[in-house]
Design a protein around this motif. Structure first.
Motif, mmCIF file in Angstrom:
data_model
loop_
_atom_site.group_PDB
_atom_site.id
_atom_site.type_symbol
_atom_site.label_atom_id
_atom_site.label_comp_id
_atom_site.label_asym_id
_atom_site.label_seq_id
_atom_site.Cartn_x
_atom_site.Cartn_y
_atom_site.Cartn_z
ATOM 1 N N ALA A 243 14.299 -28.353 -16.728
ATOM 2 C CA ALA A 243 12.858 -28.500 -15.376
ATOM 3 C C ALA A 243 13.501 -29.086 -14.462
ATOM 4 N N MET A 244 13.735 -30.138 -13.644
ATOM 5 C CA MET A 244 13.973 -30.675 -12.846
ATOM 6 C C MET A 244 15.485 -30.974 -12.738
ATOM 7 N N ALA A 245 15.760 -30.142 -13.268
ATOM 8 C CA ALA A 245 17.315 -29.649 -12.613
ATOM 9 C C ALA A 245 17.146 -29.107 -11.646
ATOM 10 N N ILE A 246 16.360 -28.353 -11.817
ATOM 11 C CA ILE A 246 15.984 -27.244 -10.474
ATOM 12 C C ILE A 246 16.239 -27.857 -9.005
ATOM 13 N N LYS A 247 15.646 -29.049 -8.984
ATOM 14 C CA LYS A 247 16.008 -30.051 -7.595
ATOM 15 C C LYS A 247 17.181 -29.972 -7.059
ATOM 16 N N GLU A 248 18.318 -29.660 -8.062
ATOM 17 C CA GLU A 248 19.867 -29.642 -7.432
ATOM 18 C C GLU A 248 19.874 -28.201 -7.039
ATOM 19 N N PHE A 249 18.565 -27.832 -6.432
ATOM 20 C CA PHE A 249 19.558 -26.058 -5.951
ATOM 21 C C PHE A 249 18.842 -26.381 -4.686
ATOM 22 N N LEU A 250 17.950 -26.646 -4.749
ATOM 23 C CA LEU A 250 16.947 -27.066 -3.297
ATOM 24 C C LEU A 250 18.219 -27.279 -2.011
ATOM 25 N N LEU B 10 5.623 -12.362 -17.612
ATOM 26 C CA LEU B 10 6.443 -13.220 -18.296
ATOM 27 C C LEU B 10 6.536 -13.685 -19.013
ATOM 28 N N GLY B 11 7.305 -12.913 -20.944
ATOM 29 C CA GLY B 11 6.401 -13.621 -21.978
ATOM 30 C C GLY B 11 6.504 -15.262 -22.053
ATOM 31 N N ASP B 12 5.607 -15.644 -23.169
ATOM 32 C CA ASP B 12 5.635 -17.006 -23.173
ATOM 33 C C ASP B 12 6.664 -17.485 -23.891
ATOM 34 N N SER B 13 7.893 -16.784 -24.121
ATOM 35 C CA SER B 13 8.562 -17.286 -25.708
ATOM 36 C C SER B 13 9.546 -17.360 -24.312
ATOM 37 N N TYR B 14 9.805 -16.812 -22.977
ATOM 38 C CA TYR B 14 10.797 -17.508 -22.322
ATOM 39 C C TYR B 14 11.396 -19.180 -21.789
ATOM 40 N N LEU B 15 11.727 -19.667 -21.895
ATOM 41 C CA LEU B 15 11.941 -20.947 -21.387
ATOM 42 C C LEU B 15 12.201 -21.018 -20.095
ATOM 43 N N VAL B 16 12.202 -20.100 -19.173
ATOM 44 C CA VAL B 16 11.852 -20.115 -17.603
ATOM 45 C C VAL B 16 10.629 -20.441 -17.548
ATOM 46 N N ASN B 17 9.156 -20.212 -18.394
ATOM 47 C CA ASN B 17 8.786 -20.111 -18.302
ATOM 48 C C ASN B 17 7.904 -21.653 -18.303
ATOM 49 N N VAL C 288 13.395 -30.265 -22.805
ATOM 50 C CA VAL C 288 12.282 -29.085 -21.822
ATOM 51 C C VAL C 288 12.113 -29.569 -20.575
ATOM 52 N N LEU C 289 11.659 -30.692 -20.407
ATOM 53 C CA LEU C 289 11.017 -30.688 -18.840
ATOM 54 C C LEU C 289 11.664 -32.094 -18.612
ATOM 55 N N LYS C 290 12.795 -31.716 -18.979
ATOM 56 C CA LYS C 290 14.371 -32.951 -17.832
ATOM 57 C C LYS C 290 14.925 -31.834 -17.612
ATOM 58 N N ALA D 57 5.945 -26.977 -15.582
ATOM 59 C CA ALA D 57 6.044 -27.950 -15.295
ATOM 60 C C ALA D 57 6.123 -28.093 -13.805
ATOM 61 N N TRP D 58 7.458 -26.525 -13.001
ATOM 62 C CA TRP D 58 6.963 -26.727 -11.768
ATOM 63 C C TRP D 58 5.514 -26.878 -10.994
ATOM 64 N N GLU D 59 4.874 -26.068 -11.414
ATOM 65 C CA GLU D 59 3.554 -25.924 -10.835
ATOM 66 C C GLU D 59 2.967 -26.955 -11.293
ATOM 67 N N ASP D 60 3.063 -27.878 -12.224
ATOM 68 C CA ASP D 60 2.764 -29.112 -12.475
ATOM 69 C C ASP D 60 2.410 -30.466 -11.448
ATOM 70 N N MET D 61 3.980 -30.169 -10.538
ATOM 71 C CA MET D 61 4.636 -30.706 -9.353
ATOM 72 C C MET D 61 3.391 -30.075 -8.473
#
Length: 273
Positions: free
Chosen positions: A266-273, A13-20, A262-264, A25-29
């Motif tokens: 990333a945190m929106a992922i919680k909406e899908f859980l 997963l290349g570093d340039s991808y936003l999901v990276n 970007v961090l904000k 951020a997710w791994e930091d959590m």
């Protein structure tokens, strides 16, 4: 512990991808994030991150039963399907036009999936096209020709399914050309505008940029219609109206990878859980 599984076609997963950036951020959590062609059997949430224009629904990885898949319904982002400024050879249009590949991002992702022989052949075609694309019958790499009118479009372009012709409707700010972007994940989003002297505005040609606070309602409606959970829309404002140019379901980033925006997102992922 939450496990996010990202299905990606390439080995890494290349570093340039936003999901990276999100991944960090997710791994930091304390979350687990796995990347591979298939979805992990223990995942709580899956992300379909296939950087190609069209996907065969019969060849998609299967998620665990009951686990949501982000962008699972976004299987075709070809310009021929999304463009509302597409031209046909017999259309009545006297303004400038632009010739593009039907595939997203100049067809670069598909190029990376080709065999070595096919890549070599295409590279040779690109070299010839950089000298004279009309004679080479091939578009120059990373460029879309802009022509004064439809009469200057070569006949062979109209017969090609891998190429399209659109009305060229630029957004201007004085002597500069503008391109707007809207990046989103769930309900979180931000917009920006790039400025460049080149009509084909890209991050590599821009001279400055600014952030945007509002996004046209028309784009929100298109996003809902296309069921895009995560991605980026490229567009311009022409005569005050938004003109969608591209849908990108695997956006990249060239700026601050740990910015509050970007961090904000990333945190929106919680909406899908």
């Amino acid at each position: 512990m939450v496990h996010v599984s990202i299905s990606h076609l390439e080995r890494g997963l290349g570093d340039s991808y936003l999901v990276n950036c999100f991944r960090s951020a997710w791994e930091d959590m304390g979350w687990t994030v796995s990347v591979g062609r298939r979805f992990h059997e223990m995942s709580d949430l899956c992300i379909l991150h296939h950087d190609v224009t069209r996907l065969d629904p019969l060849r998609l990885p299967e998620p665990p039963v009951g686990v949501p898949v982000l962008n699972g319904n976004v299987l075709d982002i070809s310009k021929r399907r999304l463009s509302r400024i597409l031209l046909k050879e017999d259309d009545d249009w006297d303004g400038p036009v632009i010739v593009k590949t039907d595939l997203n991002h100049f067809g670069g992702p598909e190029f990376r999936q080709m065999s070595k022989g096919a890549r070599f052949l295409n590279k040779n075609r690109e070299r010839l096209a950089s000298l004279n694309w009309k004679l080479a019958r091939y578009l120059p790499g990373d460029d879309y020709p802009i022509l004064k009118d439809m009469r200057r479009v070569p006949k062979w372009v109209w017969s090609r399914n891998d190429l399209i012709v659109e009305r060229f409707l630029p957004e201007r700010d004085g002597d500069l050309y503008c391109l707007r972007g809207w990046v989103f994940l769930g309900s979180e989003n931000y917009g920006y505008r790039l400025y460049a002297t080149d009509p084909l505005v890209k991050t590599g040609t821009m001279v400055r940029f600014d952030y945007l606070e509002e996004v046209p309602a028309e784009l929100m409606n298109i996003r809902k219609e296309w069921q895009v959970d995560f991605g980026k829309f490229d567009y311009v404002l022409h005569d005050g109206k938004p003109v969608l140019l591209d849908i990108n379901k695997t956006p990249t980033i060239s700026g601050d990878r740990a910015s509050p925006r970007v961090l904000k997102l990333a945190m929106a992922i919680k909406e899908f859980l």
